[in-house]
Design a protein around this motif. Structure first.
Motif, PDB file in Angstrom:
ATOM      1  N   GLN A  83       1.359  -1.377   0.191  1.00  0.00           N
ATOM      2  CA  GLN A  83       0.275  -0.202   0.329  1.00  0.00           C
ATOM      3  C   GLN A  83       0.915   1.072   0.483  1.00  0.00           C
ATOM      4  O   GLN A  83       0.291   2.098  -1.140  1.00  0.00           O
ATOM      5  CB  GLN A  83      -0.514  -0.108   1.323  1.00  0.00           C
ATOM      6  CG  GLN A  83      -2.130  -0.943   1.474  1.00  0.00           C
ATOM      7  CD  GLN A  83      -3.003  -0.899   0.168  1.00  0.00           C
ATOM      8  OE1 GLN A  83      -3.217   0.532  -0.333  1.00  0.00           O
ATOM      9  NE2 GLN A  83      -3.920  -1.629   0.723  1.00  0.00           N
ATOM     10  N   ALA A  84       2.102   0.915   0.762  1.00  0.00           N
ATOM     11  CA  ALA A  84       2.485   2.545   0.945  1.00  0.00           C
ATOM     12  C   ALA A  84       3.514   2.641  -0.800  1.00  0.00           C
ATOM     13  O   ALA A  84       3.771   4.013  -1.227  1.00  0.00           O
ATOM     14  CB  ALA A  84       3.814   1.941   1.743  1.00  0.00           C
ATOM     15  N   ILE A  85       3.887   1.537  -1.359  1.00  0.00           N
ATOM     16  CA  ILE A  85       4.055   1.186  -2.618  1.00  0.00           C
ATOM     17  C   ILE A  85       3.225   2.028  -3.463  1.00  0.00           C
ATOM     18  O   ILE A  85       3.721   3.253  -4.399  1.00  0.00           O
ATOM     19  CB  ILE A  85       5.001   0.698  -2.678  1.00  0.00           C
ATOM     20  CG1 ILE A  85       6.624  -0.518  -2.055  1.00  0.00           C
ATOM     21  CG2 ILE A  85       5.840   0.498  -3.847  1.00  0.00           C
ATOM     22  CD1 ILE A  85       7.013  -1.207  -1.760  1.00  0.00           C
ATOM     23  N   GLY A  86       2.098   1.915  -3.382  1.00  0.00           N
ATOM     24  CA  GLY A  86       1.671   1.804  -4.470  1.00  0.00           C
ATOM     25  C   GLY A  86       0.739   3.579  -4.686  1.00  0.00           C
ATOM     26  O   GLY A  86       0.939   4.047  -5.057  1.00  0.00           O
ATOM     27  N   GLU A  87       0.857   4.301  -2.977  1.00  0.00           N
ATOM     28  CA  GLU A  87       0.490   5.494  -3.023  1.00  0.00           C
ATOM     29  C   GLU A  87       2.011   6.710  -3.089  1.00  0.00           C
ATOM     30  O   GLU A  87       2.073   7.449  -3.989  1.00  0.00           O
ATOM     31  CB  GLU A  87       0.391   5.887  -1.464  1.00  0.00           C
ATOM     32  CG  GLU A  87      -0.186   7.154  -0.472  1.00  0.00           C
ATOM     33  CD  GLU A  87      -0.280   7.232   1.113  1.00  0.00           C
ATOM     34  OE1 GLU A  87      -0.299   8.270   0.858  1.00  0.00           O
ATOM     35  OE2 GLU A  87       0.231   6.245   1.361  1.00  0.00           O
ATOM     36  N   ASN A  88       2.585   5.801  -2.795  1.00  0.00           N
ATOM     37  CA  ASN A  88       4.393   6.882  -3.768  1.00  0.00           C
ATOM     38  C   ASN A  88       4.234   6.572  -4.372  1.00  0.00           C
ATOM     39  O   ASN A  88       4.239   8.444  -5.453  1.00  0.00           O
ATOM     40  CB  ASN A  88       5.241   6.183  -2.436  1.00  0.00           C
ATOM     41  CG  ASN A  88       5.683   6.722  -1.251  1.00  0.00           C
ATOM     42  OD1 ASN A  88       4.760   7.384  -0.460  1.00  0.00           O
ATOM     43  ND2 ASN A  88       6.422   5.438  -0.066  1.00  0.00           N
TER      44      ASN A  88
ATOM     45  N   LEU B  89       3.291  16.708   8.128  1.00  0.00           N
ATOM     46  CA  LEU B  89       2.130  17.214   8.919  1.00  0.00           C
ATOM     47  C   LEU B  89       0.990  15.920   8.741  1.00  0.00           C
ATOM     48  O   LEU B  89       0.325  15.622   9.545  1.00  0.00           O
ATOM     49  CB  LEU B  89       2.025  18.094   7.384  1.00  0.00           C
ATOM     50  CG  LEU B  89       2.952  19.151   7.899  1.00  0.00           C
ATOM     51  CD1 LEU B  89       2.272  20.855   7.446  1.00  0.00           C
ATOM     52  CD2 LEU B  89       3.178  19.557   9.810  1.00  0.00           C
ATOM     53  N   ALA B  90       0.987  15.760   7.613  1.00  0.00           N
ATOM     54  CA  ALA B  90      -0.416  14.397   7.582  1.00  0.00           C
ATOM     55  C   ALA B  90      -0.283  13.226   8.402  1.00  0.00           C
ATOM     56  O   ALA B  90      -0.965  12.578   8.890  1.00  0.00           O
ATOM     57  CB  ALA B  90      -0.596  14.407   6.178  1.00  0.00           C
ATOM     58  N   PRO B  91       1.315  12.150   8.168  1.00  0.00           N
ATOM     59  CA  PRO B  91       1.365  10.867   9.298  1.00  0.00           C
ATOM     60  C   PRO B  91       1.339  11.527  10.142  1.00  0.00           C
ATOM     61  O   PRO B  91       0.932  10.761  11.848  1.00  0.00           O
ATOM     62  CB  PRO B  91       2.678  11.339   9.005  1.00  0.00           C
ATOM     63  CG  PRO B  91       2.961  10.784   7.102  1.00  0.00           C
ATOM     64  CD  PRO B  91       2.408  12.293   7.557  1.00  0.00           C
TER      65      PRO B  91
ATOM     66  N   LEU C  54      -6.432   9.207   3.570  1.00  0.00           N
ATOM     67  CA  LEU C  54      -7.103   8.774   4.572  1.00  0.00           C
ATOM     68  C   LEU C  54      -7.637   7.184   3.507  1.00  0.00           C
ATOM     69  O   LEU C  54      -8.302   6.509   3.885  1.00  0.00           O
ATOM     70  CB  LEU C  54      -8.435   9.733   4.079  1.00  0.00           C
ATOM     71  CG  LEU C  54      -7.699  11.026   5.520  1.00  0.00           C
ATOM     72  CD1 LEU C  54      -8.547  11.918   5.297  1.00  0.00           C
ATOM     73  CD2 LEU C  54      -7.571   9.763   6.769  1.00  0.00           C
ATOM     74  N   ILE C  55      -7.680   7.636   2.025  1.00  0.00           N
ATOM     75  CA  ILE C  55      -8.146   6.733   1.587  1.00  0.00           C
ATOM     76  C   ILE C  55      -7.510   5.500   1.492  1.00  0.00           C
ATOM     77  O   ILE C  55      -7.498   4.071   2.232  1.00  0.00           O
ATOM     78  CB  ILE C  55      -8.059   6.484  -0.653  1.00  0.00           C
ATOM     79  CG1 ILE C  55      -9.063   7.539  -0.719  1.00  0.00           C
ATOM     80  CG2 ILE C  55      -8.286   5.998  -0.942  1.00  0.00           C
ATOM     81  CD1 ILE C  55      -9.370   8.390  -2.047  1.00  0.00           C
ATOM     82  N   TYR C  56      -5.923   5.156   0.952  1.00  0.00           N
ATOM     83  CA  TYR C  56      -5.068   4.240   1.750  1.00  0.00           C
ATOM     84  C   TYR C  56      -5.343   3.682   2.982  1.00  0.00           C
ATOM     85  O   TYR C  56      -5.179   2.534   3.309  1.00  0.00           O
ATOM     86  CB  TYR C  56      -3.782   4.825   1.409  1.00  0.00           C
ATOM     87  CG  TYR C  56      -3.268   4.861  -0.460  1.00  0.00           C
ATOM     88  CD1 TYR C  56      -2.935   3.600  -0.802  1.00  0.00           C
ATOM     89  CD2 TYR C  56      -3.933   5.094  -1.501  1.00  0.00           C
ATOM     90  CE1 TYR C  56      -2.946   2.637  -1.939  1.00  0.00           C
ATOM     91  CE2 TYR C  56      -3.662   4.925  -2.407  1.00  0.00           C
ATOM     92  CZ  TYR C  56      -2.611   4.599  -2.829  1.00  0.00           C
ATOM     93  OH  TYR C  56      -2.459   4.246  -4.445  1.00  0.00           O
ATOM     94  N   GLN C  57      -4.911   4.743   3.535  1.00  0.00           N
ATOM     95  CA  GLN C  57      -5.442   4.286   5.159  1.00  0.00           C
ATOM     96  C   GLN C  57      -6.553   3.326   5.982  1.00  0.00           C
ATOM     97  O   GLN C  57      -6.224   2.384   6.074  1.00  0.00           O
ATOM     98  CB  GLN C  57      -5.268   5.747   5.859  1.00  0.00           C
ATOM     99  CG  GLN C  57      -5.681   4.909   7.221  1.00  0.00           C
ATOM    100  CD  GLN C  57      -3.571   4.195   8.729  1.00  0.00           C
ATOM    101  OE1 GLN C  57      -3.052   4.739   7.699  1.00  0.00           O
ATOM    102  NE2 GLN C  57      -4.144   3.754   9.212  1.00  0.00           N
TER     103      GLN C  57
ATOM    104  N   GLN D 235      -7.404  -3.955   5.059  1.00  0.00           N
ATOM    105  CA  GLN D 235      -6.446  -5.321   4.885  1.00  0.00           C
ATOM    106  C   GLN D 235      -6.405  -5.115   7.052  1.00  0.00           C
ATOM    107  O   GLN D 235      -6.646  -7.422   7.314  1.00  0.00           O
ATOM    108  CB  GLN D 235      -5.967  -5.286   4.181  1.00  0.00           C
ATOM    109  CG  GLN D 235      -6.428  -4.907   2.626  1.00  0.00           C
ATOM    110  CD  GLN D 235      -5.355  -4.623   2.337  1.00  0.00           C
ATOM    111  OE1 GLN D 235      -4.080  -3.721   2.394  1.00  0.00           O
ATOM    112  NE2 GLN D 235      -5.094  -5.126   0.781  1.00  0.00           N
ATOM    113  N   GLN D 236      -5.785  -4.810   7.019  1.00  0.00           N
ATOM    114  CA  GLN D 236      -5.558  -5.478   8.850  1.00  0.00           C
ATOM    115  C   GLN D 236      -6.690  -5.568   8.916  1.00  0.00           C
ATOM    116  O   GLN D 236      -7.241  -6.752   9.927  1.00  0.00           O
ATOM    117  CB  GLN D 236      -5.193  -4.019   9.119  1.00  0.00           C
ATOM    118  CG  GLN D 236      -3.977  -3.508   8.648  1.00  0.00           C
ATOM    119  CD  GLN D 236      -3.169  -2.486   9.175  1.00  0.00           C
ATOM    120  OE1 GLN D 236      -4.002  -1.780  10.045  1.00  0.00           O
ATOM    121  NE2 GLN D 236      -2.051  -2.265   9.467  1.00  0.00           N
TER     122      GLN D 236
END
Length: 356
Positions: A7-12, A64-66, A144-147, A153-154
């Motif tokens: 997910q992190a790779i996809g977001e970045n 800021l966001a994280p 927020l969408i990725y989170q 999934q978690q």
């Protein structure tokens, strides 16, 4: 977790693609306007105007966001976001004024041309602030969408782990109950028939090997589960006299790919022996297992005697197997029918085969 990294790779990767497109637009636009000749000066001016937004994005996205938004510190997030955007464009405005003044002093170009060369933006500062808020808002929305996807999934993974833990608990709760009854049977045989007791120990060792090394798997071949039932039935034959009519029918030469969850059928067979046998009346047990069209059908029928102590009751084994069936197959993935008449108790089970 593996899916979290993906997910992190996809977001970045999404951010890289968007900013790459933004950075390439001035190049493509300059090429189109100049007919195959890129105006480097205009491209550099456009990139300078993009730079403040890129700086804001990097600080907002990585810090800021994280730190504030995703941790639900909304007040701190809004305040810090506002300070960041205003601060960046305020510094840009100071830099532009200072640089434009230097250009006027050092060259003969007019004020408007000097400002154009120094400017990071052609917009008023309040428009830049509004656009900055829009950009950080879009960045927050994507995060927020990725989170939300990661959280979902978690939760699914945690739910699967909890279900597996509950199934393991229910499955292994059967074992002490089962072996307690089996050891009682062997104990009863020791004083009556020592040779039969020895044979019973051998059968029990085969069954323990299955429980220790086979039943720990999520699935087991139907052949092995039937062999386990046969060992148990042979153990019971040693204990009971010929007055007990025990008949077993099962399919031969089944492929190993035909698999079911372990220790399901034994509960019903054990229950038949425990409650369906009387030392004072002729008794019978009929066990029929078949496989067809991707499903296993099991029918266990035994005699039912009027004595209160011989009446069936839903014990820990039957209750647990109901829960296991519901967890494994869901409400409609299996069929379990238990019926009683005056002299017969019948269990019919229908389950689909599974694949490991």
């Amino acid at each position: 977790m593996k899916f979290t990294r993906k997910q992190a790779i996809g977001e970045n990767l999404l951010y890289v693609m968007v900013w790459a497109a933004i950075i390439l637009v001035p190049v493509l636009n300059s090429q189109m306007m100049s007919e195959m000749h890129i105006n480097l000066e205009n491209v550099l001016i456009a990139w300078r105007q993009i730079a403040p937004y890129l700086i804001i994005f990097v600080i907002h996205n990585t810090f800021l966001a994280p730190r504030y938004m995703l941790r639900h510190k909304y007040g701190k997030y809004l305040l810090s976001d506002l300070v960041l955007i205003i601060g960046v464009f305020w510094l840009v405005q100071i830099y532009e004024k200072h640089l434009a003044d230097n250009l006027i002093e050092q060259t003969s170009i007019n004020v408007s041309e000097a400002y154009r060369q120094a400017s990071f933006s052609n917009l008023e500062i309040y428009w830049n602030i509004i656009l900055g808020f829009f950009m950080t808002g879009a960045n927050t929305g994507i995060k927020l969408i990725y989170q939300s996807m990661r959280d979902e999934q978690q939760m699914e993974a945690l739910k699967r782990q909890n279900l597996q833990a509950e199934m393991d608990y229910l499955k292994y709760q059967i074992n002490p109950h089962f072996f307690m009854n089996t050891l009682n049977n062997i104990h009863a045989l020791i004083d009556i028939d020592a040779e039969s007791a020895k044979s019973a120990v051998i059968e029990l060792s085969k069954m323990m090997r299955y429980v220790l090394y086979e039943s720990g798997h999520e699935l087991i071949s139907l052949n092995r589960d039937i062999q386990f039932l046969k060992n148990y039935i042979e153990l019971m034959r040693i204990r009971y006299t010929d007055d007990v009519d025990i008949r077993v029918e099962y399919p031969r030469d089944l492929p190993e790919q035909v698999q079911i969850p372990p220790l399901l059928l034994i509960v019903f067979v054990e229950n038949a022996f425990k409650h369906g046998i009387s030392y004072n009346h002729p008794s019978f047990i009929r066990i029929h297992v078949e496989y067809a069209d991707g499903k296993v059908y099991a029918t266990i029928r035994n005699s039912r005697h009027a004595a209160p102590e011989r009446r069936h009751s839903v014990g820990i084994g039957l209750e647990n197997v109901r829960k296991r069936l519901a967890l494994i197959y869901g409400d409609k993935g299996y069929a379990l029918d238990i019926r009683e008449t005056d002299d017969t108790y019948t269990v019919k089970l229908e389950i689909p085969t599974l694949h490991a």
